[in-house]
Design a protein around this motif. Structure first.
Motif, PDB file in Angstrom:
ATOM      1  N   GLU A   6       0.830  -1.192   0.000  1.00 45.56           N
ATOM      2  CA  GLU A   6       0.000   0.000   0.000  1.00 45.56           C
ATOM      3  C   GLU A   6       0.871   1.250   0.000  1.00 45.56           C
ATOM      4  O   GLU A   6       1.972   1.249   0.545  1.00 45.56           O
ATOM      5  N   CYS A  22      -2.724   0.104  -3.990  1.00 47.27           N
ATOM      6  CA  CYS A  22      -2.351  -1.230  -3.526  1.00 47.27           C
ATOM      7  C   CYS A  22      -1.753  -1.948  -4.727  1.00 47.27           C
ATOM      8  O   CYS A  22      -2.484  -2.345  -5.647  1.00 47.27           O
ATOM      9  N   TRP A  36     -10.362  -3.328   0.852  1.00 49.03           N
ATOM     10  CA  TRP A  36      -9.664  -2.399   1.736  1.00 49.03           C
ATOM     11  C   TRP A  36     -10.277  -2.508   3.122  1.00 49.03           C
ATOM     12  O   TRP A  36     -11.512  -2.515   3.262  1.00 49.03           O
ATOM     13  N   ARG A  38      -9.594  -1.068   7.370  1.00 48.81           N
ATOM     14  CA  ARG A  38      -8.899  -0.065   8.173  1.00 48.81           C
ATOM     15  C   ARG A  38      -9.024  -0.426   9.645  1.00 48.81           C
ATOM     16  O   ARG A  38      -9.971  -1.102  10.059  1.00 48.81           O
ATOM     17  N   ILE A  70     -13.530   2.836  -5.034  1.00 48.46           N
ATOM     18  CA  ILE A  70     -12.528   1.806  -5.288  1.00 48.46           C
ATOM     19  C   ILE A  70     -12.476   1.546  -6.787  1.00 48.46           C
ATOM     20  O   ILE A  70     -13.505   1.563  -7.476  1.00 48.46           O
ATOM     21  N   LEU A  81      -7.947   3.335  -3.906  1.00 46.21           N
ATOM     22  CA  LEU A  81      -9.059   3.793  -3.084  1.00 46.21           C
ATOM     23  C   LEU A  81      -8.992   5.308  -3.028  1.00 46.21           C
ATOM     24  O   LEU A  81      -8.116   5.868  -2.361  1.00 46.21           O
ATOM     25  N   TYR A  94      -4.776   1.803   6.944  1.00 49.99           N
ATOM     26  CA  TYR A  94      -5.547   1.183   5.872  1.00 49.99           C
ATOM     27  C   TYR A  94      -4.750   0.032   5.268  1.00 49.99           C
ATOM     28  O   TYR A  94      -3.558   0.183   4.944  1.00 49.99           O
ATOM     29  N   CYS A  96      -4.844  -3.256   2.338  1.00 52.96           N
ATOM     30  CA  CYS A  96      -5.516  -3.958   1.258  1.00 52.96           C
ATOM     31  C   CYS A  96      -5.272  -5.453   1.445  1.00 52.96           C
ATOM     32  O   CYS A  96      -4.273  -5.871   2.045  1.00 52.96           O
TER      33      CYS A  96
END
Length: 127
Positions: A6, A22, A36, A38, A70, A81, A94, A96
């Motif tokens: 990322e 990503c 994704w 978080r 996305i 994103l 965050y 992925c």
């Protein structure tokens, strides 16, 4: 070796925008769903968004719907994103994640469904 990296995180003021990337290596995203997630300090990991391998289906959790988008570029083996109208509550690391999937399978934002994860990128929204 499957690897996800990322990038694009950073600090931004409320109302600002960031675009996370990503980048996948070691495999072709053509056959993989991407999601994704978080995680904010002291909170559970939260699924944010996902996109099917074909790109034909996307999903957003309610708190980001209308603000996040996305997308994927299979030629670049990268998923993005785009985050607009950022709020303080979007502050988190965050991640992925990806999993192989057939074209008939919908993507999900359930963490156990994914077996490959990136290292995460920090997003901080603060005035």
């Amino acid at each position: 070796q499957v690897q996800l990296v990322e990038s694009g995180g950073g600090s931004v003021q409320p109302g600002g925008s960031l675009r996370l990337s990503c980048a996948a290596s070691g495999f072709s995203l053509n056959y993989y769903h991407i999601a994704w997630f978080r995680q904010a300090p002291g909170k559970e990991r939260e699924g944010v968004s996902c996109i099917k391998n074909s790109g034909g289906m996307t999903y957003y959790t309610g708190s980001v719907k209308g603000r996040f988008t996305i997308s994927r570029d299979n030629a670049k083996n990268t998923v993005y994103l785009q985050m607009n109208s950022l709020k303080a509550e979007d502050t988190a690391v965050y991640y992925c994640a990806t999993r192989a999937a057939g074209p008939w399978q919908e993507c999900s934002v359930r963490a156990p469904d994914y077996n490959y994860w990136g290292q995460g990128t920090q997003v901080t929204v603060s005035s």
